[in-house]
Motif scaffolding. Structure first.
Motif, PDB file in Angstrom:
ATOM      1  N   VAL A 201       0.843  -1.204   0.000  1.00  7.85           N
ATOM      2  CA  VAL A 201       0.000   0.000   0.000  1.00  7.85           C
ATOM      3  C   VAL A 201       0.873   1.246   0.000  1.00  7.85           C
ATOM      4  CG1 VAL A 201      -1.826   1.245   1.237  1.00  7.85           C
ATOM      5  CG2 VAL A 201      -1.766  -1.253   1.302  1.00  7.85           C
ATOM      6  N   LEU A 202       0.400   2.296  -0.660  1.00  3.63           N
ATOM      7  CA  LEU A 202       1.047   3.612  -0.634  1.00  3.63           C
ATOM      8  C   LEU A 202      -0.032   4.643  -0.319  1.00  3.63           C
ATOM      9  CD1 LEU A 202       3.765   5.091  -1.118  1.00  3.63           C
ATOM     10  CD2 LEU A 202       3.046   5.403  -3.501  1.00  3.63           C
ATOM     11  N   LEU A 203       0.277   5.555   0.608  1.00  5.40           N
ATOM     12  CA  LEU A 203      -0.672   6.586   1.005  1.00  5.40           C
ATOM     13  C   LEU A 203      -0.336   7.907   0.334  1.00  5.40           C
ATOM     14  CD1 LEU A 203      -0.847   5.855   4.848  1.00  5.40           C
ATOM     15  CD2 LEU A 203      -2.434   5.076   3.074  1.00  5.40           C
ATOM     16  N   ALA A 204      -1.353   8.640  -0.061  1.00  7.56           N
ATOM     17  CA  ALA A 204      -1.170   9.977  -0.637  1.00  7.56           C
ATOM     18  C   ALA A 204      -1.877  10.983   0.261  1.00  7.56           C
ATOM     19  CB  ALA A 204      -1.746  10.040  -2.050  1.00  7.56           C
ATOM     20  N   ALA A 205      -1.086  11.868   0.885  1.00  3.18           N
ATOM     21  CA  ALA A 205      -1.644  12.872   1.800  1.00  3.18           C
ATOM     22  C   ALA A 205      -2.022  14.112   1.003  1.00  3.18           C
ATOM     23  CB  ALA A 205      -0.638  13.204   2.891  1.00  3.18           C
ATOM     24  N   ALA A 206      -3.140  14.040   0.300  1.00  7.14           N
ATOM     25  CA  ALA A 206      -3.573  15.146  -0.559  1.00  7.14           C
ATOM     26  C   ALA A 206      -4.394  16.190   0.181  1.00  7.14           C
ATOM     27  CB  ALA A 206      -4.367  14.602  -1.751  1.00  7.14           C
ATOM     28  N   ASP A 207      -4.506  16.032   1.508  1.00  7.38           N
ATOM     29  CA  ASP A 207      -5.115  17.084   2.317  1.00  7.38           C
ATOM     30  C   ASP A 207      -4.000  18.047   2.705  1.00  7.38           C
ATOM     31  OD1 ASP A 207      -6.429  18.737   4.015  1.00  7.38           O
ATOM     32  OD2 ASP A 207      -7.183  17.183   5.362  1.00  7.38           O
ATOM     33  N   THR A 208      -3.553  18.844   1.752  1.00  4.44           N
ATOM     34  CA  THR A 208      -2.386  19.697   1.958  1.00  4.44           C
ATOM     35  C   THR A 208      -2.683  20.935   2.793  1.00  4.44           C
ATOM     36  OG1 THR A 208      -2.823  20.840  -0.131  1.00  4.44           O
ATOM     37  CG2 THR A 208      -1.349  18.947  -0.207  1.00  4.44           C
ATOM     38  N   PHE A 209      -3.933  21.157   3.118  1.00  2.00           N
ATOM     39  CA  PHE A 209      -4.299  22.354   3.882  1.00  2.00           C
ATOM     40  C   PHE A 209      -4.222  22.127   5.383  1.00  2.00           C
ATOM     41  CE2 PHE A 209      -6.632  22.470  -0.166  1.00  2.00           C
ATOM     42  CZ  PHE A 209      -6.071  23.616  -0.696  1.00  2.00           C
ATOM     43  N   ARG A 210      -4.066  20.875   5.801  1.00  2.00           N
ATOM     44  CA  ARG A 210      -3.974  20.575   7.229  1.00  2.00           C
ATOM     45  C   ARG A 210      -2.718  19.771   7.486  1.00  2.00           C
ATOM     46  NH1 ARG A 210      -7.383  17.601  10.472  1.00  2.00           N
ATOM     47  NH2 ARG A 210      -7.830  16.187   8.747  1.00  2.00           N
ATOM     48  N   ALA A 211      -1.693  20.439   8.040  1.00  2.00           N
ATOM     49  CA  ALA A 211      -0.434  19.740   8.338  1.00  2.00           C
ATOM     50  C   ALA A 211      -0.682  18.600   9.315  1.00  2.00           C
ATOM     51  CB  ALA A 211       0.581  20.728   8.910  1.00  2.00           C
ATOM     52  N   ALA A 212      -1.609  18.793  10.235  1.00  2.00           N
ATOM     53  CA  ALA A 212      -1.893  17.753  11.224  1.00  2.00           C
ATOM     54  C   ALA A 212      -2.430  16.490  10.560  1.00  2.00           C
ATOM     55  CB  ALA A 212      -2.897  18.271  12.254  1.00  2.00           C
ATOM     56  N   ALA A 213      -3.216  16.661   9.504  1.00  2.00           N
ATOM     57  CA  ALA A 213      -3.767  15.499   8.803  1.00  2.00           C
ATOM     58  C   ALA A 213      -2.656  14.709   8.114  1.00  2.00           C
ATOM     59  CB  ALA A 213      -4.806  15.947   7.776  1.00  2.00           C
ATOM     60  N   VAL A 214      -1.691  15.438   7.545  1.00  2.00           N
ATOM     61  CA  VAL A 214      -0.563  14.785   6.872  1.00  2.00           C
ATOM     62  C   VAL A 214       0.258  13.983   7.879  1.00  2.00           C
ATOM     63  CG1 VAL A 214       1.550  15.159   5.543  1.00  2.00           C
ATOM     64  CG2 VAL A 214      -0.472  16.572   5.094  1.00  2.00           C
ATOM     65  N   GLU A 215       0.561  14.608   9.025  1.00  2.00           N
ATOM     66  CA  GLU A 215       1.344  13.917  10.047  1.00  2.00           C
ATOM     67  C   GLU A 215       0.586  12.725  10.614  1.00  2.00           C
ATOM     68  OE1 GLU A 215       4.457  14.387  10.729  1.00  2.00           O
ATOM     69  OE2 GLU A 215       4.516  15.980   9.233  1.00  2.00           O
ATOM     70  N   GLN A 216      -0.700  12.903  10.799  1.00  2.00           N
ATOM     71  CA  GLN A 216      -1.514  11.810  11.323  1.00  2.00           C
ATOM     72  C   GLN A 216      -1.486  10.614  10.377  1.00  2.00           C
ATOM     73  OE1 GLN A 216      -5.677  12.724  11.565  1.00  2.00           O
ATOM     74  NE2 GLN A 216      -6.243  10.759  12.460  1.00  2.00           N
TER      75      GLN A 216
END
Length: 370
Positions: A201-216
């Protein structure tokens, strides 16, 4: 007389010489410092710096296999939904089923967000069936209600999650929804389900407006050995999805999961941006699943959201979160009827593995309770 003088001079000279000789021998000895012999000095080489061992990475977690999860979580679901089931069964077990009784049944179903059309359909079917079979036996009434509810949930719908690609390309799952529905957590939980099935699996953190979401998302991924593709904060989410899918193709990954920013369904600009994400990602590989996340506690508002998202990104499946936090489980029936797409996943708690494939029979059984 002169001889005496000569002798005296000679004696004085001898004494002077003797005294001078004594001082010449003794005085230097008194001033001379005697030091003990020293061993040759050695220069100690500096100690080589000790390299600190890198901290050991924590052991990877082994997620619970998805098979049977809903059965395990059945009790939790039953606690939140059983009031509806008990109420219906109590009414159906009365000696006489008159118009007021059927109105009570309709009210209970509508309160549970089953929807007007499905409620009318269910009541008509039950009335016809119990008119013939009778409702005196509580077990028979329960069996009839269970069968009719399962029919409304529609077990014939294909609930397979589209996580596999074709022609050597990865499956691409685009996860969408409004703010606060639990999209990021859901993406991470799906990753855990796939890892349990031995998929890469590979994840794409395309919620670039929330740094917390990317880190989570990255933290969740690290716990099961899954990497996350991210972009600059505030960057273009479409490019993050594009890069992730490209990398997934290059590395022969089984599935790429794309987390998108939460957006209000009433904001046309944000919804247009979501459409752009889908179009850009599909330049690399076809999207195999568009999963709409709905908070089950929002009821009718969640249904309104579903309609708008379906128009923008062609939703193929529904994930209902927080289903254990509401007694309005009827939204399962209504959202499927409204969109014509199946509920594929349900979230039932806060745990890492509290996500399960939706199974109509188990759901209805929990709805009615023991």
């Amino acid at each position: 007389m002169s001889d005496l003088v000569i002798y005296i001079v000679i004696a004085v000279a001898v004494v002077a010489l003797a005294v001078a000789g004594w001082f010449g021998l003794v005085a230097p000895r008194r001033g001379k410092q005697v030091t003990a012999p020293t061993e040759p000095s050695t220069v100690e080489a500096p100690e080589a710096p000790v390299e600190e061992a890198a901290p050991e990475a924590p052991p990877l977690e082994r997620p619970e296999p998805p098979a049977g999860r809903l059965e395990r979580l059945r009790a939790r679901l039953a606690r939140s939904q059983s009031s509806l089931g008990r109420g219906l069964l109590t009414v159906l077990s009365r000696d006489r089923l008159d118009e007021s009784t059927w109105e009570e049944i309709e009210d209970a179903l509508l309160t549970a967000d089953v929807g007007v059309a499905p409620t009318q359909e269910l009541v008509e079917r039950l009335r016809s069936r119990l008119r013939v079979e009778g409702a005196a036996d509580p077990a028979a009434a329960r069996a009839a209600l269970q069968e009719e509810l399962v029919g409304l949930v529609d077990p014939s719908m294909d609930r397979t999650l589209g996580v596999d690609g074709a022609d050597g390309q990865p499956g691409v799952v685009l996860v969408v929804g409004v703010n606060g529905t639990g999209k990021t957590t859901l993406v991470a939980r799906i990753a855990r389900m796939l890892v349990a099935e031995d998929k890469s699996v590979l994840l794409a953190a395309a919620d670039t407006f929330r740094a917390a979401a990317v880190e989570q998302l990255a933290t969740w991924g690290e716990r099961v050995g899954v990497e996350t593709v991210r972009g600059p904060e505030g960057g273009d989410p479409a490019s993050v999805g594009f890069d992730a899918v490209k990398r997934g193709i290059d590395e022969h990954v089984d599935t790429v999961l794309v987390d998108t920013a939460g957006r209000l369904h009433t904001k046309a600009g944000l919804m247009d941006e979501l459409g752009k994400v889908k179009r850009v990602v599909e330049k690399q590989a076809p999207i195999t699943e568009v999963l709409l996340v709905i908070d089950a506690t929002t009821g009718q508002n969640g249904l309104t959201q579903a309609r708008v998202f379906a128009e923008v990104v062609d939703v193929t499946g529904i994930a209902l979160t927080k289903l254990d936090g509401t007694a309005k489980g009827g939204i399962v029936i209504q959202v499927q009827r409204e969109l014509g797409v199946p509920v594929k996943l349900v979230g039932l708690g806060e745990g890492a593995d509290d996500l399960a494939p939706f199974e109509p029979e188990v759901f209805v059984d929990a709805l009615l309770g023991d």
